[in-house]
Design a protein around this motif. Structure first.
Motif, PDB file in Angstrom:
ATOM      1  N   TYR A  97     -10.114   1.266  -0.240  1.00 11.28           N
ATOM      2  CA  TYR A  97      -8.801   1.085  -0.877  1.00 11.28           C
ATOM      3  C   TYR A  97      -7.958   0.049  -0.141  1.00 11.28           C
ATOM      4  N   PHE A 169       0.706  -1.126   2.361  1.00 14.36           N
ATOM      5  CA  PHE A 169       0.422   0.129   1.648  1.00 14.36           C
ATOM      6  C   PHE A 169       1.715   0.879   1.367  1.00 14.36           C
ATOM      7  N   ASN A 170       2.526   1.033   2.416  1.00 15.67           N
ATOM      8  CA  ASN A 170       3.766   1.804   2.269  1.00 15.67           C
ATOM      9  C   ASN A 170       4.721   1.160   1.269  1.00 15.67           C
ATOM     10  N   TYR A 173       2.776   1.463  -2.475  1.00 10.65           N
ATOM     11  CA  TYR A 173       2.593   2.820  -3.005  1.00 10.65           C
ATOM     12  C   TYR A 173       3.732   3.744  -2.574  1.00 10.65           C
ATOM     13  N   ARG A 174       3.620   4.252  -1.366  1.00  8.00           N
ATOM     14  CA  ARG A 174       4.640   5.179  -0.886  1.00  8.00           C
ATOM     15  C   ARG A 174       4.484   5.258   0.627  1.00  8.00           C
ATOM     16  N   LYS A 338      -4.513   9.075  -1.707  1.00 14.63           N
ATOM     17  CA  LYS A 338      -4.904   9.078  -3.122  1.00 14.63           C
ATOM     18  C   LYS A 338      -3.747   9.541  -4.005  1.00 14.63           C
ATOM     19  N   ALA A 340      -0.597   9.045  -3.298  1.00 14.74           N
ATOM     20  CA  ALA A 340       0.354   7.922  -3.347  1.00 14.74           C
ATOM     21  C   ALA A 340      -0.126   6.854  -4.321  1.00 14.74           C
ATOM     22  N   MET A 341      -1.451   6.688  -4.404  1.00 11.60           N
ATOM     23  CA  MET A 341      -2.013   5.690  -5.323  1.00 11.60           C
ATOM     24  C   MET A 341      -2.166   6.254  -6.732  1.00 11.60           C
ATOM     25  N   LYS A 342      -1.824   7.507  -6.870  1.00  8.86           N
ATOM     26  CA  LYS A 342      -1.931   8.202  -8.155  1.00  8.86           C
ATOM     27  C   LYS A 342      -3.358   8.204  -8.696  1.00  8.86           C
TER      28      LYS A 342
END
Ligand code: TRP
Length: 361
Positions: A97, A169-170, A173-174, A338, A340-342
């Motif tokens: 990812y 990433f943060n 996504y989150r 996962k 956070a990435m939905k």
């Protein structure tokens, strides 16, 4: 935020004094400081395979060597989790990812990767896995939400790249991942301990290493054969300190009390250096002094290694249990990633409800 350490080594050979002063010693101090909630020490076999894919046997043989080195320097399996990278499939999943967050040109620009490509003659054809190993290293670090990574200076570019991945990433996504801090050795001589031949780095292929598992006699021979100052031909000649391996090692290992014990004619390292530069101090004398210091430092390590060597299956068990512990931590982070990435479809009741509504009637 809890303080967590993650670090590791590739199992491509036994660990040497460069590893010891550059990182191992510090890890043990950090472990014993009690300041960290978790300490994870990883044998990076999957990363080692990125440039040894055709020689898995080498990696397989060296896992136990590295584990014995870890235990013998004082990493304590009741306080630190020792584990094997390849046994944590979550790390591979995270890597995949994270690959979306890094450009190929950024990977080519990583200075460590760049110099390793040259060293291994990969210019014409670089295995994709090798090019991507900094991404896998970011997965190693972030899977455990490590706040501190004690490593040698050569790992700085890896930490930079990890931080970039965390930020990206943060932001995309989150806020899930934690930015780690690198912990470099405090003593300059420890940053990069030269080989016994005076070359910039200890490296197995150059045959200039003193291994933690070397016998006292091997250590003595290696010290007595060390590179010093080629212009210092006679004892009376003035000697030079720059590039003088014995003095670099003394900078790394010598403590005040060693003088009283092994070289009472001198009161401190500065006095010894001054005499050497003036002339009248022979190489044999400083080598014998260094040998005494190293033998003293390594004796308890060798003794501990002998103990663990008597119970190899016990050592494998330590790694197995450590890997199970590490895996459960990494799995939790992967779940968060996962989510956070939905891509956690089966837990996403809102998604299922939405699609149910879409197809009502
Ligand atoms: N790259 C490190 C080395 O060559 C080994 C390593 C792999 C590592 N993953 C890591 C070190 C994560 C610190 C953190 O020695």
């Amino acid at each position: 935020m809890s303080k967590i350490i993650l670090t590791g080594d590739r199992p491509t050979g036994r660990l040497h004094l460069g590893h010891y002063v550059g990182s191992l010693k510090r890890r043990v101090e950090l472990q014993n400081s009690g300041e960290y909630e978790k300490i994870l020490i990883m044998i990076a076999d999957a990363q080692a395979l990125t440039d040894n894919f055709d020689n898995p046997e080498k990696i397989r043989q060296n896992i136990i060597e590295v584990a014995l080195d870890y235990l013998s320097v004082g990493l304590d399996p009741t306080r630190s989790t020792l584990f094997i990278q390849s046994q944590i499939p979550e790390l591979t999943e995270l890597t995949f990812y994270y690959m979306n967050l890094v450009s190929v040109s950024r990977l080519y620009r990583n200075p460590t990767v760049k110099s390793e490509i040259q060293l291994r003659n990969f210019e014409a054809s670089i295995p994709a896995g090798f090019l991507c190993y900094p991404i896998s290293q970011a997965a190693d670090i972030t899977a455990f939400k490590a706040t501190a990574v004690p490593v040698g200076e050569d790992q700085l570019p890896m930490l930079e790249q990890t931080k970039e991945i965390v930020r990206k990433f943060n932001a995309v996504y989150r806020e899930v991942l934690v930015e780690p801090e690198i912990l470099l050795p405090e003593n300059n001589a420890c940053l990069r301990l030269p080989g016994t031949d005076g070359k910039a780095k200890m490296s197995k292929s150059l045959g200039n290493c003193i291994y933690l598992a070397d016998s006292p006699e091997d250590i003595r021979k290696k010290v007595m054969g060390m590179f010093t100052d080629p212009l210092h031909l006679q004892v009376s000649d003035p000697g030079h300190l720059e590039g003088n391996t014995v003095f670099t090692y003394l900078d790394a290992f010598c403590k005040q009390r060693h003088f009283a014990e092994y070289l009472p004619e001198y009161s401190c390292l500065d006095e010894l250096k001054e005499h050497y530069q003036k002339g009248g101090l022979g190489d044999v004398k400083i080598k014998k002094f260094l040998n005494n210091i190293l033998q003293e430092e390594l004796a308890p390590i060798q003794a501990k290694r002998k103990e663990y060597e008597k119970d190899i299956s016990g050592v494998y068990n330590i790694l197995k249990e450590g890997s199970e512990q590490a895996r459960s931590i990494a799995a939790k982070t992967l779940d968060e990633v996962k989510a956070a990435m939905k891509i956690n479809y089966f837990e996403d009741e809102a998604l299922i409800r939405m699609h149910s509504r879409k197809y009502e009637n």
